[in-house]
Motif scaffolding. Structure first.
Motif, PDB file in Angstrom:
ATOM      1  N   MET A   1       0.852  -1.172   0.000  1.00 26.45           N
ATOM      2  CA  MET A   1       0.000   0.000   0.000  1.00 26.45           C
ATOM      3  C   MET A   1       0.893   1.228   0.000  1.00 26.45           C
ATOM      4  SD  MET A   1      -2.791   1.274   2.841  1.00 26.45           S
ATOM      5  CE  MET A   1      -4.052   0.094   2.427  1.00 26.45           C
ATOM      6  N   HIS A   2       0.441   2.260  -0.692  1.00 27.05           N
ATOM      7  CA  HIS A   2       1.179   3.506  -0.752  1.00 27.05           C
ATOM      8  C   HIS A   2       0.491   4.583   0.082  1.00 27.05           C
ATOM      9  CE1 HIS A   2       2.624   1.619  -4.585  1.00 27.05           C
ATOM     10  NE2 HIS A   2       3.735   1.903  -3.945  1.00 27.05           N
ATOM     11  N   CYS A   3       1.266   5.579   0.457  1.00 27.12           N
ATOM     12  CA  CYS A   3       0.759   6.712   1.218  1.00 27.12           C
ATOM     13  C   CYS A   3      -0.131   7.566   0.315  1.00 27.12           C
ATOM     14  CB  CYS A   3       1.927   7.545   1.748  1.00 27.12           C
ATOM     15  SG  CYS A   3       1.414   9.067   2.590  1.00 27.12           S
ATOM     16  N   TYR A   4      -1.353   7.826   0.771  1.00 21.88           N
ATOM     17  CA  TYR A   4      -2.291   8.600  -0.030  1.00 21.88           C
ATOM     18  C   TYR A   4      -1.861  10.064  -0.146  1.00 21.88           C
ATOM     19  CZ  TYR A   4      -6.507  10.606  -1.915  1.00 21.88           C
ATOM     20  OH  TYR A   4      -7.392  11.283  -2.711  1.00 21.88           O
ATOM     21  N   ASP A   5      -1.373  10.654   0.934  1.00 20.16           N
ATOM     22  CA  ASP A   5      -0.953  12.056   0.886  1.00 20.16           C
ATOM     23  C   ASP A   5       0.232  12.249  -0.058  1.00 20.16           C
ATOM     24  OD1 ASP A   5      -2.949  13.057   2.563  1.00 20.16           O
ATOM     25  OD2 ASP A   5      -1.769  12.650   4.353  1.00 20.16           O
ATOM     26  N   CYS A   6       1.179  11.321  -0.072  1.00 20.00           N
ATOM     27  CA  CYS A   6       2.292  11.406  -1.020  1.00 20.00           C
ATOM     28  C   CYS A   6       1.775  11.294  -2.450  1.00 20.00           C
ATOM     29  CB  CYS A   6       3.322  10.314  -0.741  1.00 20.00           C
ATOM     30  SG  CYS A   6       4.356  10.630   0.695  1.00 20.00           S
TER      31      CYS A   6
END
Length: 70
Positions: A1-6
């Motif tokens: 999973m990736h950071c949404y804010d980034c």
């Protein structure tokens, strides 16, 4: 999973936690850890809380919650 804010900033980083408020993945830069009281009932009916747990929230939810409680 990736950071949404980034992701919304146009970069990509790995999420290390999920926000308990909105469910977005958050990297260490965008993550805020807050204390969460732990309450357990004992057989005698007393409340026992040895220490606080952690509550992980993203930066956006942290700021929103801080403004609404202030």
């Amino acid at each position: 999973m990736h950071c949404y804010d980034c992701y919304t900033d146009g970069t990509e980083s790995t999420a290390v936690a999920v926000c308990v408020e909105c469910g977005a993945g958050a990297c260490p830069h965008h993550l805020r850890s807050e204390p969460e009281p732990v309450r357990r009932s004992s057989a005698t009916g007393r409340v026992w809380s040895p220490r606080d747990a952690r509550r992980m929230v993203c930066r956006v939810c942290h700021e929103s919650l801080k403004q609404s409680s202030g």
